[in-house]
Write a protein that holds these residues in place. Structure first.
Motif, PDB file in Angstrom:
ATOM      1  N   LEU A 100       0.803  -1.217   0.000  1.00  0.00           N
ATOM      2  CA  LEU A 100       0.000   0.000   0.000  1.00  0.00           C
ATOM      3  C   LEU A 100       0.840   1.273   0.000  1.00  0.00           C
ATOM      4  N   LYS A 101       2.118   1.152  -0.190  1.00  0.00           N
ATOM      5  CA  LYS A 101       2.979   2.333  -0.131  1.00  0.00           C
ATOM      6  C   LYS A 101       2.589   3.340  -1.211  1.00  0.00           C
ATOM      7  N   PRO A 102       2.669   4.637  -0.890  1.00  0.00           N
ATOM      8  CA  PRO A 102       2.272   5.667  -1.864  1.00  0.00           C
ATOM      9  C   PRO A 102       3.106   5.593  -3.137  1.00  0.00           C
ATOM     10  N   GLY A 376       1.683  20.685  -0.142  1.00  0.00           N
ATOM     11  CA  GLY A 376       2.242  20.482   1.186  1.00  0.00           C
ATOM     12  C   GLY A 376       2.893  19.120   1.358  1.00  0.00           C
ATOM     13  N   ARG A 377       3.203  18.854   2.604  1.00  0.00           N
ATOM     14  CA  ARG A 377       3.835  17.588   2.959  1.00  0.00           C
ATOM     15  C   ARG A 377       3.200  17.079   4.245  1.00  0.00           C
ATOM     16  N   GLY A 378       3.316  15.774   4.434  1.00  0.00           N
ATOM     17  CA  GLY A 378       2.780  15.186   5.653  1.00  0.00           C
ATOM     18  C   GLY A 378       3.127  13.718   5.757  1.00  0.00           C
ATOM     19  N   ARG A 379       2.603  13.100   6.791  1.00  0.00           N
ATOM     20  CA  ARG A 379       2.853  11.680   7.018  1.00  0.00           C
ATOM     21  C   ARG A 379       1.521  10.970   7.169  1.00  0.00           C
ATOM     22  N   ILE A 380       1.449   9.765   6.660  1.00  0.00           N
ATOM     23  CA  ILE A 380       0.228   8.963   6.768  1.00  0.00           C
ATOM     24  C   ILE A 380       0.566   7.604   7.359  1.00  0.00           C
ATOM     25  N   GLU A 381      -0.343   7.112   8.173  1.00  0.00           N
ATOM     26  CA  GLU A 381      -0.204   5.773   8.739  1.00  0.00           C
ATOM     27  C   GLU A 381      -1.498   5.006   8.498  1.00  0.00           C
ATOM     28  N   VAL A 382      -1.346   3.742   8.096  1.00  0.00           N
ATOM     29  CA  VAL A 382      -2.478   2.848   7.841  1.00  0.00           C
ATOM     30  C   VAL A 382      -2.230   1.549   8.585  1.00  0.00           C
ATOM     31  N   VAL A 383      -3.271   0.977   9.182  1.00  0.00           N
ATOM     32  CA  VAL A 383      -3.130  -0.213  10.019  1.00  0.00           C
ATOM     33  C   VAL A 383      -4.012  -1.339   9.477  1.00  0.00           C
ATOM     34  N   ARG A 384      -3.466  -2.563   9.509  1.00  0.00           N
ATOM     35  CA  ARG A 384      -4.214  -3.745   9.077  1.00  0.00           C
ATOM     36  C   ARG A 384      -5.075  -4.286  10.218  1.00  0.00           C
ATOM     37  N   GLU A 385      -5.864  -5.327   9.888  1.00  0.00           N
ATOM     38  CA  GLU A 385      -6.785  -5.884  10.867  1.00  0.00           C
ATOM     39  C   GLU A 385      -6.080  -6.576  12.029  1.00  0.00           C
ATOM     40  N   ASN A 386      -4.848  -7.028  11.816  1.00  0.00           N
ATOM     41  CA  ASN A 386      -4.114  -7.730  12.873  1.00  0.00           C
ATOM     42  C   ASN A 386      -3.235  -6.801  13.703  1.00  0.00           C
ATOM     43  N   GLY A 387      -3.421  -5.493  13.558  1.00  0.00           N
ATOM     44  CA  GLY A 387      -2.607  -4.535  14.301  1.00  0.00           C
ATOM     45  C   GLY A 387      -1.278  -4.224  13.648  1.00  0.00           C
ATOM     46  N   GLU A 388      -0.989  -4.877  12.541  1.00  0.00           N
ATOM     47  CA  GLU A 388       0.260  -4.614  11.821  1.00  0.00           C
ATOM     48  C   GLU A 388       0.150  -3.280  11.075  1.00  0.00           C
ATOM     49  N   GLN A 389       1.221  -2.538  11.069  1.00  0.00           N
ATOM     50  CA  GLN A 389       1.224  -1.262  10.357  1.00  0.00           C
ATOM     51  C   GLN A 389       1.426  -1.517   8.866  1.00  0.00           C
ATOM     52  N   ALA A 390       0.408  -1.201   8.079  1.00  0.00           N
ATOM     53  CA  ALA A 390       0.484  -1.427   6.637  1.00  0.00           C
ATOM     54  C   ALA A 390       1.298  -0.342   5.948  1.00  0.00           C
ATOM     55  N   VAL A 391       1.165   0.886   6.412  1.00  0.00           N
ATOM     56  CA  VAL A 391       1.870   2.009   5.791  1.00  0.00           C
ATOM     57  C   VAL A 391       2.287   2.999   6.873  1.00  0.00           C
ATOM     58  N   GLU A 392       3.505   3.445   6.799  1.00  0.00           N
ATOM     59  CA  GLU A 392       3.983   4.629   7.521  1.00  0.00           C
ATOM     60  C   GLU A 392       4.915   5.336   6.550  1.00  0.00           C
ATOM     61  N   ASP A 394       5.937   9.191   4.259  1.00  0.00           N
ATOM     62  CA  ASP A 394       5.807  10.614   3.979  1.00  0.00           C
ATOM     63  C   ASP A 394       5.149  10.785   2.616  1.00  0.00           C
ATOM     64  N   MET A 395       4.307  11.807   2.506  1.00  0.00           N
ATOM     65  CA  MET A 395       3.620  12.097   1.257  1.00  0.00           C
ATOM     66  C   MET A 395       3.768  13.581   0.938  1.00  0.00           C
ATOM     67  N   ASP A 396       3.957  13.860  -0.355  1.00  0.00           N
ATOM     68  CA  ASP A 396       4.028  15.241  -0.803  1.00  0.00           C
ATOM     69  C   ASP A 396       3.239  15.379  -2.098  1.00  0.00           C
ATOM     70  N   GLU A 397       3.363  16.506  -2.780  1.00  0.00           N
ATOM     71  CA  GLU A 397       2.576  16.796  -3.965  1.00  0.00           C
ATOM     72  C   GLU A 397       2.684  15.677  -5.002  1.00  0.00           C
ATOM     73  N   GLY A 398       1.534  15.163  -5.438  1.00  0.00           N
ATOM     74  CA  GLY A 398       1.495  14.096  -6.436  1.00  0.00           C
ATOM     75  C   GLY A 398       1.455  12.697  -5.874  1.00  0.00           C
ATOM     76  N   SER A 399       1.644  12.527  -4.570  1.00  0.00           N
ATOM     77  CA  SER A 399       1.609  11.188  -3.966  1.00  0.00           C
ATOM     78  C   SER A 399       0.179  10.659  -3.953  1.00  0.00           C
ATOM     79  N   LEU A 400       0.038   9.384  -4.242  1.00  0.00           N
ATOM     80  CA  LEU A 400      -1.271   8.728  -4.249  1.00  0.00           C
ATOM     81  C   LEU A 400      -1.202   7.460  -3.408  1.00  0.00           C
ATOM     82  N   LEU A 401      -2.237   7.247  -2.605  1.00  0.00           N
ATOM     83  CA  LEU A 401      -2.279   6.099  -1.709  1.00  0.00           C
ATOM     84  C   LEU A 401      -3.664   5.470  -1.755  1.00  0.00           C
TER      85      LEU A 401
END
Length: 502
Positions: A100-102, A376-392, A394-401
């Motif tokens: 799922l990485k941007p 702008g810029r920022g950070r995104i975090e996504v979590v799976r059903e088992n508590g595992e971190q799917a995505v951590e 950084d995202m900036d202009e043009g990033s798609l997730l």
């Protein structure tokens, strides 16, 4: 000698007085006796009729058993195929949304009038899993996006600049119902599958928009096709037919007019074939062309009339659905505001976060979604059903997730803020939150949460009070004076919980 008797013939007289009549014709219905004695089956034929009757019953029984056997076999085969499909679906689900990485787009077309970039589903399999197709289109001043239609429902969002646009509906009079409207940053246009549309940049600055499509009905997974009504690719014309078939790149394609024979088009339009040939040869450029000043003046002006305004929503000019001082703004667009979205099965939301602001961790119940960063810029975090971190990441202009349904996510703005758009694959998204006044934790009894989190009810009360009036967007938290010893450690623990749970 052949004897014929009626199906229900029965002896009703004396056999010795009966006078048998020979049947000389197969057309005879029965054998007649002496009047008053009725009908009688010849005794020598009794066993034959019994065998025939028994054979008929056995045939019917065998036929019924055969039909039953076929039905049982069909049911077993259907169950087996259903099981195989379910097993295949489960395998695909286990393999789906693994990465799922941007991603950033790749350029597939460039001309003097603009360029087209595509988020490649081959590289970003999550787009195929969620059945999204995404393209970013840049239109230079005097750039014209040639008329065409798509094989998927599309939600177009203007990210930069201004555009003049038109759309053609199959349900209106093409002569009297004409409308040209203006699009600017923040505006959204719904383009149903098969509806022809065109766009023109009549400003002095470049314009950019994002096309997000539901590719459920598309010919390709995670990619939608554009059928152009005008344009000619000179490089494509020079290719051999075999090279044309092998090419999968949309940037090498002529308009639909090049696919029909001159004879067909001439007869359809009622003109000579020479005119069709001249029309084909006169087209220069494809997809996005740049018009000269004379052509620019001849293009239609904005009318903003007719039913076509139902296809446009001024999301950027609308009042924010959520406004948080020092936090940011949230504008939502669904079928309650724009009814045509119910037909498209798409909706949108636009966030404008100030420096350090955080969106409440949340998940969409009924739809996958894509997140596109515009500024702008920022950070995104996504979590799976088992508590595992799917995505951590950084995202900036043009990033798609891509964020799958029910996967919770949170976005944290950088120092310069973060503007991003969310496109949902449903006309009316439903979301739940892990923090704020509408947190799901607020709906669970305090004693239950205290036992579940293994904290005392006093600390649970403190966690609830810290975000009692805030929701959706949380502003940057001011740093508190440092404490020492046990008080500092307890305070840090509370701060960590507050950051996540509110």
């Amino acid at each position: 000698m052949i004897w014929k008797v009626p199906p229900n013939g029965k002896y009703s007289g004396r056999i010795r007085d009966a006078k048998w009549m020979p049947c000389t014709s197969l057309a005879s219905e029965y054998i007649s006796f002496v009047p008053g004695y009725g009908f009688f089956h010849p005794p020598s034929l009794f066993p034959l009729f019994e065998l025939l009757e028994m054979g008929k019953k056995l045939f019917v029984l065998a036929l019924a058993l055969a039909v039953l056997a076929l039905d049982v076999h069909a049911r077993r085969e259907g169950d087996r195929q259903h099981h195989d499909r379910e097993s295949s679906d489960r395998r695909q689900q286990r393999q789906a949304f693994r990465d799922l990485k941007p991603r950033k787009p790749r350029e597939i077309f460039r001309s003097e009038g603009g360029r087209i970039e595509e988020y490649d589903a081959g590289d970003y399999r999550a787009l195929c899993d969620a059945e999204f197709g995404v393209k970013r289109v840049t239109v230079e001043p005097n750039g014209l996006v040639l008329p065409g239609y798509k094989d998927s429902h599309v939600l177009l969002t203007v990210m930069e600049g201004r555009l003049r646009a038109g759309i053609v509906s199959p349900f209106t009079d093409k002569v009297t119902e004409k409308s040209v409207f203006e699009l600017k940053k923040g505006d959204t246009m719904a383009i149903p599958r098969g509806f022809a549309a065109w766009l023109f940049n009549d400003g002095n600055q470049r314009a950019r928009f994002l096309d997000v499509a539901d590719t459920t009905t598309s010919c390709e997974c995670g990619r939608f096709k554009v059928f152009h009504l005008a344009g000619s690719d000179e490089q494509e014309s020079e290719r051999s037919p075999r090279r044309r078939r092998e090419s999968q790149d949309e940037s090498t394609g002529n308009s639909l007019l090049h696919g029909f024979s001159k004879e067909i088009l001439a007869q359809a339009w009622g003109v000579d074939e020479s005119i069709v040939q001249r029309l084909r040869e006169g087209q220069k450029g494809s997809q996005i062309i740049k018009v000269d000043e004379q052509q620019r003046r001849s293009l239609p002006s904005v009318t903003n009339s007719g039913i076509y305004m139902d296809f446009v929503y001024r999301l950027g000019d609308s009042q924010p659905d959520v406004y948080v001082p020092r936090g940011g703004e949230l504008r939502q667009l669904n079928s309650m505001k724009m009814p045509i979205l119910k037909e498209l099965g798409l909706s949108a939301a636009c966030y404008q976060l100030k420096s350090g602001a955080l969106t409440a961790p949340a998940w969409a119940h009924n739809a996958h979604k894509v997140i596109y960063v515009n500024e702008g810029r920022g950070r995104i975090e996504v979590v799976r059903e088992n508590g595992e971190q799917a995505v951590e990441a950084d995202m900036d202009e043009g990033s798609l997730l891509v964020v799958p349904a029910n996967y919770p996510s949170a976005k944290l703005a950088g120092n310069e803020g973060l503007d991003f758009a969310v496109i949902y694959k449903t006309h009316l998204p439903i979301e739940s939150y892990l923090a704020g006044r509408n947190s799901v934790y607020k709906g669970v009894p305090r004693s239950v949460m205290s036992s579940a989190l293994q904290i005392d009810e006093q600390l649970q009360q403190k966690l609830e009070d810290r975000r009692a009036e805030e929701a959706y967007i949380f502003p940057r938290r001011e740093r508190q004076p440092r404490r020492g010893g046990e008080e500092e450690r307890s305070y840090q623990f509370v701060e960590n919980l507050v950051r996540v749970f509110g």
